[in-house]
Design an enzyme around this catalytic site. Structure first.
Site, PDB file in Angstrom:
ATOM      1  N   HIS A  37       0.851  -1.204   0.000  1.00  0.00           N
ATOM      2  CA  HIS A  37       0.000   0.000   0.000  1.00  0.00           C
ATOM      3  C   HIS A  37       0.879   1.245   0.000  1.00  0.00           C
ATOM      4  O   HIS A  37       0.705   2.163  -0.796  1.00  0.00           O
ATOM      5  CB  HIS A  37      -0.889   0.020   1.249  1.00  0.00           C
ATOM      6  CG  HIS A  37      -2.191  -0.694   1.083  1.00  0.00           C
ATOM      7  ND1 HIS A  37      -2.289  -2.059   1.095  1.00  0.00           N
ATOM      8  CD2 HIS A  37      -3.459  -0.235   0.917  1.00  0.00           C
ATOM      9  CE1 HIS A  37      -3.565  -2.417   0.946  1.00  0.00           C
ATOM     10  NE2 HIS A  37      -4.297  -1.323   0.832  1.00  0.00           N
ATOM     11  N   LYS A 101     -10.073  -9.304   6.316  1.00  0.00           N
ATOM     12  CA  LYS A 101     -10.706  -9.873   7.507  1.00  0.00           C
ATOM     13  C   LYS A 101     -10.640  -8.886   8.657  1.00  0.00           C
ATOM     14  O   LYS A 101      -9.740  -8.050   8.713  1.00  0.00           O
ATOM     15  CB  LYS A 101     -10.033 -11.186   7.911  1.00  0.00           C
ATOM     16  CG  LYS A 101      -8.661 -11.013   8.537  1.00  0.00           C
ATOM     17  CD  LYS A 101      -8.246 -12.230   9.322  1.00  0.00           C
ATOM     18  CE  LYS A 101      -6.841 -12.094   9.897  1.00  0.00           C
ATOM     19  NZ  LYS A 101      -6.810 -11.530  11.252  1.00  0.00           N
TER      20      LYS A 101
END
Lengths: 184, 286
Positions: A37, A101
Site C-alpha cells: 500500500h 478480515k
C-alpha cells in the site's frame, strides 16, 4: 443474497450489494499489505492495472515449482492495519472490491460510499481453501524489495469465496452495527 | 547419534502443527458450527472445510505459518543437551523449504526478511528442565494477527480479581474480529509484567475444554467464556455466539503493589504438536 461476480464489477453491481450478502468473484485479484500500500501510493506509475482487479489483504505462502509460482496457502490478513492508507488508495486506484478480515474503520467506510465500493470478509486463516480457488499466478511485483508476504501478487481466481459483504457502498457496516449493539 | 535424523523429526513436528489441528480444537469448532446460524455459520463452515483440506493435502492451514515458537523440557540425563539448539534451528530452516513455511522473520530496523524463519532470538525457545533422559518439545507456531491483540495490564491491586476479569472482557471486545475469532485466550495473573505475559502464553498450550485444576480459577474461566461470548462479536467479528472457544488462566504470586494481567490470544488455528526425543536419538511426533 448470493451473487457470482465477474471482475471488474460494474458500479451497478456494487450498488446492488448489501451487508450480509455473500459473493464469489471470478477474474483478477492482487494482494497488498502495509508495505505494498505504502509503495504503490508513493510511486508515480504502477506496472499493473489495479482498477480491473479486486484488492486482497493477504500475504500468501507461495512456492516455485519448475520456475512457476504456485499458491500454497493464501487467507486474508488483518485489514485494520491498512486503514491508514485505504481511502487514498481507493481514490487513486479505483479498486471497488476489497477482500480482507476483521473489518475496517470510518475512513474506509466513507471512501467506499464516495467511490462505490464494498469491503468483503473472507474467513481468516482459511488459507488452503483460498489457495484452491486460485487458477493461476499471473505475476508478482516488488518481491525482492518487500519479501514474499508483502509483495504484490496477481492471481487469476475462479469463484473465489464465500466473501461476506461486511461494509457496503450505502454506509452499511456489520462491524458498526455490532459496536452499536455492544454499547446499548 | 544421528542428529540429522532428529532435525528431520523437527520438520515433522512443525509439519504436524501447521497442517493438522489438535482434535480438541476441531471438536470445539464443530460444536460452534452446531449452534451458529447465518453468516457466522458460513465462517465456521469455511474454517472446518479448510482444516480438512489442509490435513488431507499436508499444506499449512493458514498462510501465516507464524513465528516458530517451542517449549522444550529437557530430561537432565539426555546425553546431547548441547546439540538441541542447533537441531531446532536447522529443523526450522529445513521446514521452511520442505513444508514450505512463509518466511516470517523481518529485521525490525532494516525491514529485511531473513527468508528462513530464523534470526535474532528466533526461533523463540523456552527451556525447562526435568528428571529423566527424554526431551519433550511442543511446537507452537504463533500467528501475527492474534499476537497483535496481546495486552498487559498493570492493574491497581485495589480493583481485585473482578478488575482483572473486566480487563480481559473489555480487551477481547476491543479486539473484536481482528485476532480471527473464535479464539482461545490465555491469561496470566500475578508475577511481574514479563511473567504475566509468559503465563498467558503458556496457558494457551492447555487443550481446549480443559479447566484449571484450581476450582476457583476454573469457575472464573467459565465466567469469562460466557461474558466474552455474550458480546455477540462472533466468528471473524461478523456477529454470532462464538467469540472464544476457551479461556485459560494461570497464576503466579504477585508483589503487594502490583496486579499484572497478561493476555495472550490465539486464533482458531490453535496449532500445537508434540515431540519426544529419547536418549538414544529415536523420536516420536504426536
Amino acid at each position: 443474497m448470493e451473487y457470482n461476480l465477474n471482475l471488474p464489477a460494474s458500479k451497478e453491481e456494487i450498488k446492488k450489494l448489501k451487508i450480509r450478502d455473500i459473493i464469489y468473484v471470478t477474474g483478477k485479484i492482487f494482494t497488498a499489505r502495509d508495505e505494498a500500500h505504502h509503495m504503490m501510493l508513493e510511486k508515480d506509475e504502477i506496472p499493473f492495472n489495479p482498477s480491473e482487479m479486486a484488492l486482497f489483504h493477504c500475504g500468501p505462502l507461495m512456492k516455485k515449482d519448475n520456475s512457476k509460482w504456485q499458491v500454497v496457502s493464501a487467507g486474508p490478513t488483518t485489514s485494520s492495519r491498512m486503514e491508514i492508507f485505504e481511502d487514498k488508495f481507493l481514490e487513486r486506484f479505483g479498486t471497488n472490491i476489497i477482500i480482507g478480515k476483521g473489518g475496517m474503520g470510518d475512513k474506509t467506510e466513507k471512501a467506499l460510499q464516495q467511490f462505490t465500493g464494498v469491503y468483503t470478509a473472507y474467513a481468516g486463516g482459511a488459507g488452503a481453501l483460498a489457495a484452491d480457488k486460485v487458477e493461476e499466478v499471473l505475476g508478482v511485483y516488488w518481491l525482492e524489495e518487500l519479501g514474499m508476504p508483502e509483495a504484490a501478487w496477481i492471481f487469476k481466481v475462479k469463484e473465489f469465496g464465500p466473501l461476506v459483504v461486511a461494509i457496503d457502498s450505502h454506509g452499511g457496516s456489520i462491524y458498526k452495527e455490532l459496536k452499536k449493539q455492544l454499547k446499548a | 547419534m544421528n542428529f540429522e535424523d532428529i532435525e528431520n523429526g523437527i520438520v515433522e513436528l512443525i509439519r504436524k502443527a501447521e497442517t493438522d489441528l489438535p482434535k480438541d480444537v476441531i471438536d470445539s469448532l464443530k460444536k460452534a458450527y452446531e449452534i451458529e446460524e447465518g453468516v457466522a455459520k458460513t465462517q465456521i463452515d469455511a474454517i472446518l472445510t479448510n482444516i480438512d483440506l489442509a490435513k488431507k493435502s499436508k499444506r499449512p492451514m493458514c498462510q501465516d505459518t507464524g513465528i516458530q515458537t517451542f517449549f522444550v523440557t529437557i530430561g537432565i540425563d539426555f546425553p546431547h543437551i548441547d546439540k538441541l539448539k542447533e537441531i531446532i534451528l536447522n529443523g526450522v530452516k529445513k521446514a521452511t523449504k520442505e513444508i514450505p513455511l512463509r518466511p516470517n522473520t523481518v529485521d525490525p530496523f532494516t525491514g529485511e526478511n531473513h527468508k528462513d524463519n530464523t534470526g535474532f532470538q528466533i526461533p523463540y525457545v523456552t527451556w525447562e528442565f526435568s528428571d529423566g533422559s527424554d526431551v519433550k518439545i511442543t511446537a507452537f507456531p504463533k500467528g501475527g494477527g492474534s499476537e497483535n491483540m496481546s495486552k498487559l495490564g498493570m492493574l491497581k491491586p485495589g480493583v481485585g480479581i473482578d478488575g482483572a476479569k473486566d480487563f480481559v472482557v473489555e480487551e477481547m471486545i476491543k479486539a473484536a474480529g481482528n485476532p480471527c475469532p473464535p479464539t482461545v485466550v490465555g491469561v496470566g495473573i500475578g508475577g511481574g509484567a514479563d511473567l504475566a505475559m509468559k503465563l498467558g502464553k503458556k496457558a494457551l498450550l492447555r487443550p481446549v475444554g480443559e479447566r484449571n485444576t484450581d476450582k476457583t480459577i476454573a469457575k472464573i474461566e467459565e465466567e469469562l467464556i460466557k461474558r466474552i461470548n455474550k458480546s455477540g462479536i462472533g466468528p471473524m467479528g461478523l456477529g454470532g455466539k462464538t467469540t472464544v472457544l476457551d479461556v485459560h488462566i494461570e497464576k503466579a504470586h504477585r508483589h503487594p503493589a502490583s496486579l499484572p494481567v497478561g493476555i495472550a490470544v490465539q486464533c482458531w488455528a490453535d496449532r500445537r504438536a508434540h515431540m519426544i526425543i529419547h536418549s538414544d536419538g529415536t523420536w516420536e511426533v504426536k
